[in-house]
Design a protein around this motif. Sequence first.
Motif, mmCIF file in Angstrom:
data_model
loop_
_atom_site.group_PDB
_atom_site.id
_atom_site.type_symbol
_atom_site.label_atom_id
_atom_site.label_comp_id
_atom_site.label_asym_id
_atom_site.label_seq_id
_atom_site.Cartn_x
_atom_site.Cartn_y
_atom_site.Cartn_z
ATOM 1 N N MET A 1 0.857 -1.174 0.000
ATOM 2 C CA MET A 1 0.000 0.000 0.000
ATOM 3 C C MET A 1 0.902 1.234 0.000
ATOM 4 O O MET A 1 1.929 1.268 0.651
ATOM 5 C CB MET A 1 -0.891 -0.028 1.243
ATOM 6 C CG MET A 1 -1.941 1.046 1.241
ATOM 7 S SD MET A 1 -3.058 0.987 2.655
ATOM 8 C CE MET A 1 -4.076 -0.389 2.233
ATOM 9 N N TYR A 3 2.435 5.015 0.641
ATOM 10 C CA TYR A 3 2.632 5.819 1.853
ATOM 11 C C TYR A 3 1.454 6.773 2.049
ATOM 12 O O TYR A 3 0.939 6.917 3.158
ATOM 13 C CB TYR A 3 3.944 6.601 1.746
ATOM 14 C CG TYR A 3 4.082 7.660 2.809
ATOM 15 C CD1 TYR A 3 4.394 7.312 4.115
ATOM 16 C CD2 TYR A 3 3.888 9.008 2.510
ATOM 17 C CE1 TYR A 3 4.513 8.277 5.098
ATOM 18 C CE2 TYR A 3 3.999 9.971 3.481
ATOM 19 C CZ TYR A 3 4.314 9.610 4.779
ATOM 20 O OH TYR A 3 4.414 10.570 5.737
ATOM 21 N N SER A 6 -1.812 4.883 3.187
ATOM 22 C CA SER A 6 -1.735 4.352 4.546
ATOM 23 C C SER A 6 -1.762 5.477 5.578
ATOM 24 O O SER A 6 -2.434 5.378 6.604
ATOM 25 C CB SER A 6 -0.503 3.479 4.725
ATOM 26 O OG SER A 6 0.665 4.213 4.488
ATOM 27 N N LYS A 7 -1.064 6.586 5.321
ATOM 28 C CA LYS A 7 -1.087 7.711 6.259
ATOM 29 C C LYS A 7 -2.446 8.390 6.272
ATOM 30 O O LYS A 7 -2.921 8.815 7.330
ATOM 31 C CB LYS A 7 0.010 8.718 5.927
ATOM 32 C CG LYS A 7 0.031 9.877 6.912
ATOM 33 C CD LYS A 7 1.373 10.485 7.067
ATOM 34 C CE LYS A 7 1.428 11.686 7.976
ATOM 35 N NZ LYS A 7 0.391 11.920 8.922
#
Length: 107
Positions: A1, A3, A6-7
């Motif tokens: 996934m 960055y 996901s963040k």
Amino acid sequence: MSYFLSKAILDFFIAFGVVVGGSMLAGIGAVFVYMPPTVVMFEQASRLKIWALVAAVGGTIDPMRVIESNMFEGHLSPVAQQIGFILCAFLGAHTGTELIRLICKGG
């Protein structure tokens, strides 16, 4: 996934958790001091919304500094990422507030 994704998901759920968790605990505290829990929960959800946004994005100074420094240098990708993170955190906080409103007001 990626960055970013996901963040963004983490920011959403952190903001959501701050609003829902804080409001629920405020409702429990309201029972101890003989106040109506639903009223306290609804008021606290509205007050916690901005703090949930701040907590999710890691403070107000760092994201603004990233936006400012990259905007002046002409790098728009980090600026768009930070704005996306802020929007995801706002959506999480707003969703949490609406969930508490739904629970307290009943629709």
